[in-house]
Design an enzyme around this catalytic site. Structure first.
Site, mmCIF file in Angstrom:
data_model
loop_
_atom_site.group_PDB
_atom_site.id
_atom_site.type_symbol
_atom_site.label_atom_id
_atom_site.label_comp_id
_atom_site.label_asym_id
_atom_site.label_seq_id
_atom_site.Cartn_x
_atom_site.Cartn_y
_atom_site.Cartn_z
ATOM 1 N N CYS A 153 15.716 21.559 11.733
ATOM 2 C CA CYS A 153 16.999 21.186 12.365
ATOM 3 C C CYS A 153 16.692 20.377 13.624
ATOM 4 C CB CYS A 153 17.785 22.451 12.743
ATOM 5 S SG CYS A 153 19.365 22.031 13.519
ATOM 6 N N HIS B 74 2.109 12.402 7.444
ATOM 7 C CA HIS B 74 3.560 12.109 7.534
ATOM 8 C C HIS B 74 4.388 13.347 7.251
ATOM 9 C CE1 HIS B 74 2.600 7.598 6.664
ATOM 10 N NE2 HIS B 74 2.458 7.897 7.931
ATOM 11 N N CYS C 297 23.003 26.574 13.554
ATOM 12 C CA CYS C 297 23.961 25.761 14.357
ATOM 13 C C CYS C 297 24.852 24.874 13.491
ATOM 14 C CB CYS C 297 23.195 24.916 15.377
ATOM 15 S SG CYS C 297 22.375 23.489 14.634
ATOM 16 N N GLY D 31 -4.899 4.619 -3.336
ATOM 17 C CA GLY D 31 -3.472 4.519 -3.652
ATOM 18 C C GLY D 31 -2.584 4.238 -2.473
ATOM 19 N N ASN E 227 1.087 11.203 1.902
ATOM 20 C CA ASN E 227 2.082 11.720 0.964
ATOM 21 C C ASN E 227 2.671 13.023 1.477
ATOM 22 O OD1 ASN E 227 1.314 9.558 -0.554
ATOM 23 N ND2 ASN E 227 -0.036 10.733 -1.909
ATOM 24 N N VAL E 228 3.896 13.279 1.071
ATOM 25 C CA VAL E 228 4.629 14.449 1.566
ATOM 26 C C VAL E 228 4.903 15.442 0.431
ATOM 27 C CG1 VAL E 228 5.671 13.136 3.455
ATOM 28 C CG2 VAL E 228 6.860 13.239 1.234
ATOM 29 N N ALA F 275 -5.915 5.424 -10.136
ATOM 30 C CA ALA F 275 -6.766 6.430 -9.481
ATOM 31 C C ALA F 275 -7.086 7.596 -10.416
ATOM 32 C CB ALA F 275 -6.054 6.946 -8.237
ATOM 33 N N SER G 114 -1.049 0.965 0.099
ATOM 34 C CA SER G 114 -0.957 -0.490 0.339
ATOM 35 C C SER G 114 -1.507 -0.835 1.715
ATOM 36 C CB SER G 114 0.513 -0.934 0.233
ATOM 37 O OG SER G 114 1.280 -0.231 1.221
HETATM 38 N N1 APR Z 1 -3.568 4.293 -8.888
HETATM 39 C C1 APR Z 1 -3.981 3.672 -7.759
HETATM 40 N N2 APR Z 1 -3.166 2.956 -6.959
HETATM 41 C C2 APR Z 1 -1.882 2.869 -7.327
HETATM 42 C C3 APR Z 1 -1.358 3.486 -8.493
HETATM 43 C C4 APR Z 1 -2.271 4.225 -9.290
HETATM 44 N N3 APR Z 1 -1.888 4.841 -10.416
HETATM 45 N N4 APR Z 1 -0.034 3.192 -8.584
HETATM 46 C C5 APR Z 1 0.259 2.434 -7.511
HETATM 47 N N5 APR Z 1 -0.840 2.228 -6.767
HETATM 48 C C6 APR Z 1 -0.970 1.497 -5.497
HETATM 49 C C7 APR Z 1 -0.026 0.331 -5.349
HETATM 50 O O1 APR Z 1 -0.648 -0.847 -5.849
HETATM 51 C C8 APR Z 1 0.156 0.259 -3.836
HETATM 52 O O2 APR Z 1 -0.794 -0.603 -3.232
HETATM 53 O O3 APR Z 1 -0.611 2.408 -4.483
HETATM 54 C C9 APR Z 1 -0.107 1.685 -3.363
HETATM 55 C C10 APR Z 1 1.151 2.392 -2.893
HETATM 56 O O4 APR Z 1 1.593 1.712 -1.752
HETATM 57 P P1 APR Z 1 2.969 2.167 -1.048
HETATM 58 O O5 APR Z 1 4.028 2.326 -2.076
HETATM 59 O O6 APR Z 1 3.182 1.217 0.095
HETATM 60 O O7 APR Z 1 2.668 3.622 -0.503
HETATM 61 P P2 APR Z 1 1.854 4.024 0.787
HETATM 62 O O8 APR Z 1 0.765 3.064 1.061
HETATM 63 O O9 APR Z 1 1.513 5.445 0.636
HETATM 64 O O10 APR Z 1 2.972 3.885 1.926
HETATM 65 C C11 APR Z 1 2.609 4.323 3.215
HETATM 66 O O11 APR Z 1 4.860 3.969 3.942
HETATM 67 O O12 APR Z 1 7.099 4.122 3.479
HETATM 68 C C12 APR Z 1 6.069 4.709 4.174
HETATM 69 O O13 APR Z 1 5.935 6.958 4.796
HETATM 70 C C13 APR Z 1 5.837 6.121 3.689
HETATM 71 O O14 APR Z 1 3.735 7.289 3.523
HETATM 72 C C14 APR Z 1 4.413 6.099 3.171
HETATM 73 C C15 APR Z 1 3.809 4.900 3.885
#
Ligand code: APR
Length: 258
Positions: free
Chosen positions: A133, A125, A158, A195, A108-109, A240, A197
């Protein structure tokens, strides 16, 4: 009434955490910040439902049409600037404070782990807090939307359009973050994966490194992922911000009974 299996899962997670004796790492993804009002990327209401990531979060497209990418960035920054840490962020800071979690690798950012009090955070990330820049070495530290009348913000050295210091698709992971995260994952006797995917590499390789080094992986997520049932020794499905405080309570009960 909570199902017995959920209580057993919390106790199992607590046993693994305490067995690790502090040699624990965490990997978080966008799901941990959903309760803070920041949408995840994938799944229902995901940011990538609205914006094609390969159009809006890919570095060569940013260079070609930065103003267009700033349509998404402006929306994202407005949400991040208003967000506060939720109970899940605070629980991880508490685990660090209790000596049960050593290093937190976040995809996360949003800076919410540090805002919650976590000290050892690796921003895999990058983070939105500074702008950089791409044409010169100028940086805008601690940028806030209120500082500019119109987006996109421009370099004051710049004139080029600035970019948040986050990793776009097509950009490398910052070398120091990659080295530190890899070392932490290999040393960890347990990795708490929360949290995410687990779709995006090399972040999603971190739990596999822990596993390969003989450690265990606990996954907390709303849905099953490629880690579930294989890399993860324990997967607990749910929000979570509700599950993490329960795991801390189970750790406290276990310590209290020793
Ligand atoms: N508690 C737990 N898990 C959760 C919750 C919650 N409240 N809400 C959503 N989720 C889960 C979703 O089911 C999903 O599997 O969190 C996950 C989020 O997945 P993504 O949206 O794919 O995010 P992430 O895994 O962080 O993506 C990785 O992809 O786009 C790039 O740079 C971006 O850092 C990011 C990277």
């Amino acid at each position: 009434m909570r199902t017995k299996s959920l209580t057993q899962a919390f106790e199992h997670a607590a046993e693994i955490m305490l067995e690790a004796d502090g040699r624990a790492a965490g990997l978080t993804g966008a799901g941990i910040s959903v309760a803070s009002g920041i949408p995840a990327f994938r799944g229902s209401q995901g940011l990538w439902d609205k914006y094609d990531p390969f159009e809006y979060a890919e570095i060569n497209n940013f260079k070609k049409q930065p103003e267009k990418v700033w349509e998404m960035l402006g929306e994202m920054l407005a949400v991040v600037e208003k967000a506060h840490p939720n109970r899940a962020h605070k629980a991880l800071a508490e685990l660090e404070g209790k000596g049960l979690l050593r290093t937190l690798i976040t995809q996360n950012v949003d800076g919410l782990h540090q805002a919650a009090g976590s000290l050892e955070v690796i921003e895999f990330h990058g983070a939105t807090r500074d702008l950089c820049c791409l044409s010169c070495d100028w940086r805008w530290p601690d940028f806030k939307l209120i500082a500019v009348k119109n987006l996109p913000p421009h370099c004051q050295q710049c004139g080029a359009v600035l970019k948040p210091d986050v990793v776009f698709f097509g950009e490398p992971i910052p070398e120091r973050a990659l080295l530190e995260a890899t070392a932490a994952a290999e040393k960890a006797k347990v990795m708490l994966v929360i949290g995410t995917s687990a779709n995006v590499h090399p972040a999603a390789d971190m739990p596999i490194l822990t596993k390969r080094s003989g450690g265990k992986v606990i996954e907390i997520n709303l849905e099953l992922t490629p880690l579930s049932g294989s890399v993860a020794d324990l997967t607990i499905l749910g929000p979570a911000d509700q599950l993490l405080p329960e795991i801390i309570a189970a750790c406290e009960r276990l310590v209290g009974n020793e």
